[in-house]
Design a protein around this motif. Structure first.
Motif, PDB file in Angstrom:
ATOM      1  N   PRO A  82       0.853  -1.197   0.000  1.00 45.28           N
ATOM      2  CA  PRO A  82       0.000   0.000   0.000  1.00 45.28           C
ATOM      3  C   PRO A  82       0.888   1.245   0.000  1.00 45.28           C
ATOM      4  O   PRO A  82       1.269   1.757   1.039  1.00 45.28           O
ATOM      5  CB  PRO A  82      -0.811  -0.133   1.282  1.00 45.28           C
ATOM      6  CG  PRO A  82      -0.047  -1.093   2.133  1.00 45.28           C
ATOM      7  CD  PRO A  82       0.746  -1.950   1.217  1.00 45.28           C
ATOM      8  N   ASP A  84       0.476   4.376  -0.865  1.00 39.83           N
ATOM      9  CA  ASP A  84      -0.005   5.650  -0.327  1.00 39.83           C
ATOM     10  C   ASP A  84       0.231   5.717   1.176  1.00 39.83           C
ATOM     11  O   ASP A  84       0.675   6.728   1.698  1.00 39.83           O
ATOM     12  CB  ASP A  84      -1.489   5.838  -0.642  1.00 39.83           C
ATOM     13  CG  ASP A  84      -1.730   6.072  -2.126  1.00 39.83           C
ATOM     14  OD1 ASP A  84      -0.779   6.521  -2.812  1.00 39.83           O
ATOM     15  OD2 ASP A  84      -2.846   5.819  -2.593  1.00 39.83           O
ATOM     16  N   SER A  85      -0.056   4.623   1.849  1.00 41.38           N
ATOM     17  CA  SER A  85       0.162   4.577   3.289  1.00 41.38           C
ATOM     18  C   SER A  85       1.647   4.688   3.602  1.00 41.38           C
ATOM     19  O   SER A  85       2.054   5.381   4.533  1.00 41.38           O
ATOM     20  CB  SER A  85      -0.408   3.272   3.844  1.00 41.38           C
ATOM     21  OG  SER A  85      -0.094   3.136   5.204  1.00 41.38           O
ATOM     22  N   PHE A  86       2.475   4.007   2.817  1.00 43.32           N
ATOM     23  CA  PHE A  86       3.921   4.059   3.015  1.00 43.32           C
ATOM     24  C   PHE A  86       4.436   5.483   2.816  1.00 43.32           C
ATOM     25  O   PHE A  86       5.202   6.001   3.621  1.00 43.32           O
ATOM     26  CB  PHE A  86       4.625   3.107   2.057  1.00 43.32           C
ATOM     27  CG  PHE A  86       6.114   3.262   2.060  1.00 43.32           C
ATOM     28  CD1 PHE A  86       6.870   2.739   3.089  1.00 43.32           C
ATOM     29  CD2 PHE A  86       6.745   3.958   1.047  1.00 43.32           C
ATOM     30  CE1 PHE A  86       8.246   2.887   3.106  1.00 43.32           C
ATOM     31  CE2 PHE A  86       8.116   4.115   1.054  1.00 43.32           C
ATOM     32  CZ  PHE A  86       8.864   3.582   2.087  1.00 43.32           C
ATOM     33  N   ARG A  87       4.012   6.117   1.720  1.00 48.30           N
ATOM     34  CA  ARG A  87       4.462   7.489   1.440  1.00 48.30           C
ATOM     35  C   ARG A  87       4.063   8.435   2.564  1.00 48.30           C
ATOM     36  O   ARG A  87       4.848   9.281   2.988  1.00 48.30           O
ATOM     37  CB  ARG A  87       3.873   7.975   0.118  1.00 48.30           C
ATOM     38  CG  ARG A  87       4.509   7.369  -1.092  1.00 48.30           C
ATOM     39  CD  ARG A  87       3.954   8.008  -2.369  1.00 48.30           C
ATOM     40  NE  ARG A  87       4.410   7.276  -3.516  1.00 48.30           N
ATOM     41  CZ  ARG A  87       3.641   6.521  -4.283  1.00 48.30           C
ATOM     42  NH1 ARG A  87       2.359   6.422  -4.036  1.00 48.30           N
ATOM     43  NH2 ARG A  87       4.148   5.865  -5.300  1.00 48.30           N
ATOM     44  N   HIS A  88       2.840   8.288   3.030  1.00 52.66           N
ATOM     45  CA  HIS A  88       2.350   9.149   4.100  1.00 52.66           C
ATOM     46  C   HIS A  88       3.197   8.961   5.366  1.00 52.66           C
ATOM     47  O   HIS A  88       3.631   9.936   5.984  1.00 52.66           O
ATOM     48  CB  HIS A  88       0.871   8.837   4.377  1.00 52.66           C
ATOM     49  CG  HIS A  88       0.276   9.675   5.450  1.00 52.66           C
ATOM     50  ND1 HIS A  88       0.058  11.018   5.300  1.00 52.66           N
ATOM     51  CD2 HIS A  88      -0.121   9.357   6.708  1.00 52.66           C
ATOM     52  CE1 HIS A  88      -0.461  11.504   6.418  1.00 52.66           C
ATOM     53  NE2 HIS A  88      -0.582  10.512   7.283  1.00 52.66           N
ATOM     54  N   GLY A  89       3.448   7.725   5.733  1.00 52.53           N
ATOM     55  CA  GLY A  89       4.255   7.448   6.916  1.00 52.53           C
ATOM     56  C   GLY A  89       5.682   7.923   6.764  1.00 52.53           C
ATOM     57  O   GLY A  89       6.276   8.476   7.699  1.00 52.53           O
ATOM     58  N   TYR A  90       6.258   7.722   5.585  1.00 54.94           N
ATOM     59  CA  TYR A  90       7.633   8.157   5.331  1.00 54.94           C
ATOM     60  C   TYR A  90       7.731   9.674   5.442  1.00 54.94           C
ATOM     61  O   TYR A  90       8.643  10.207   6.075  1.00 54.94           O
ATOM     62  CB  TYR A  90       8.081   7.684   3.949  1.00 54.94           C
ATOM     63  CG  TYR A  90       9.553   7.907   3.677  1.00 54.94           C
ATOM     64  CD1 TYR A  90      10.480   6.918   3.965  1.00 54.94           C
ATOM     65  CD2 TYR A  90      10.015   9.102   3.138  1.00 54.94           C
ATOM     66  CE1 TYR A  90      11.836   7.107   3.721  1.00 54.94           C
ATOM     67  CE2 TYR A  90      11.360   9.298   2.894  1.00 54.94           C
ATOM     68  CZ  TYR A  90      12.263   8.302   3.178  1.00 54.94           C
ATOM     69  OH  TYR A  90      13.592   8.499   2.939  1.00 54.94           O
ATOM     70  N   ASN A  92       5.782  11.670   7.108  1.00 53.82           N
ATOM     71  CA  ASN A  92       5.636  12.054   8.513  1.00 53.82           C
ATOM     72  C   ASN A  92       6.960  11.896   9.254  1.00 53.82           C
ATOM     73  O   ASN A  92       7.343  12.749  10.057  1.00 53.82           O
ATOM     74  CB  ASN A  92       4.552  11.227   9.207  1.00 53.82           C
ATOM     75  CG  ASN A  92       3.159  11.663   8.821  1.00 53.82           C
ATOM     76  OD1 ASN A  92       2.960  12.760   8.317  1.00 53.82           O
ATOM     77  ND2 ASN A  92       2.186  10.796   9.051  1.00 53.82           N
ATOM     78  N   SER A 127       9.725   5.522  -4.229  1.00 50.34           N
ATOM     79  CA  SER A 127       8.430   5.781  -4.868  1.00 50.34           C
ATOM     80  C   SER A 127       8.349   5.184  -6.266  1.00 50.34           C
ATOM     81  O   SER A 127       7.278   4.899  -6.770  1.00 50.34           O
ATOM     82  CB  SER A 127       8.170   7.285  -4.949  1.00 50.34           C
ATOM     83  OG  SER A 127       7.983   7.802  -3.664  1.00 50.34           O
TER      84      SER A 127
END
Length: 172
Positions: A82, A84-90, A92, A127
């Motif tokens: 997932p 999108d979730s990875f990018r968001h967490g990274y 942050n 990415s």
């Protein structure tokens, strides 16, 4: 008179009782595994005809099916992450690193920029998960200091950050 008890040795007991019981259990395990194999091959082939075969025919069909699967060209499987979730967490985590470095008194701005540039380059490289990772290129420096993402880029210049009088321990 009392009936006489006949002495049975361990070997005789094993041969008469235990060995047949162990053999029944072994055959039951074999049959259970054969049934599982039948169901798996039927499921992967999409053909239920194997379910009605005897054991020898079923084993031959299963071996042939496995051989045919091994000979097929392998299609590389791209793991479904997932992103999108990875990018968001990274992002942050990168923001938190930037915030901590900016809040650290006496932090070297050039070091902060280098760290943020590295994190940005890694983010870009990760990415692009759909592209094969054959050439890992070194990311170039950003065009402006603010583009590094380091929170203190705009406020603090190298002349404005005073050098600490005592050495400060840092984990990096």
């Amino acid at each position: 008179m009392a009936p006489q008890m006949e002495f049975v040795s361990k070997t005789q007991h094993y041969l008469k009782v235990k060995k047949p019981q162990l053999e029944r259990e072994r055959r039951a395990r074999i049959n259970k595994c054969l049934d599982s194999l039948k169901e798996l091959v039927a499921e992967f082939q999409g053909n239920d005809s194997i379910l009605h075969m005897d054991k020898a025919e079923m084993l031959e069909t299963a071996v042939n099916f496995i051989k045919s699967q091994v000979r097929k060209p392998k299609i590389p499987v791209v793991p479904q992450v997932p992103m999108d979730s990875f990018r968001h967490g990274y992002m942050n985590a990168v923001n938190e690193v930037s915030r901590v470095m900016a809040a650290t008194p006496g932090m070297n701005v050039q070091l902060g920029k280098a760290v943020m540039i590295h994190l940005g380059c890694e983010y870009n490289r990760l990415s692009e998960a759909t592209k094969p990772v054959e050439n890992t290129e070194v990311c170039s420096a950003p065009m402006s200091p603010a583009s590094s993402g380091y929170h203190s880029d705009e406020d603090i210049s190298p002349a404005a950050s005073p050098a600490p009088s005592t050495p400060v321990w840092r984990p990096w």
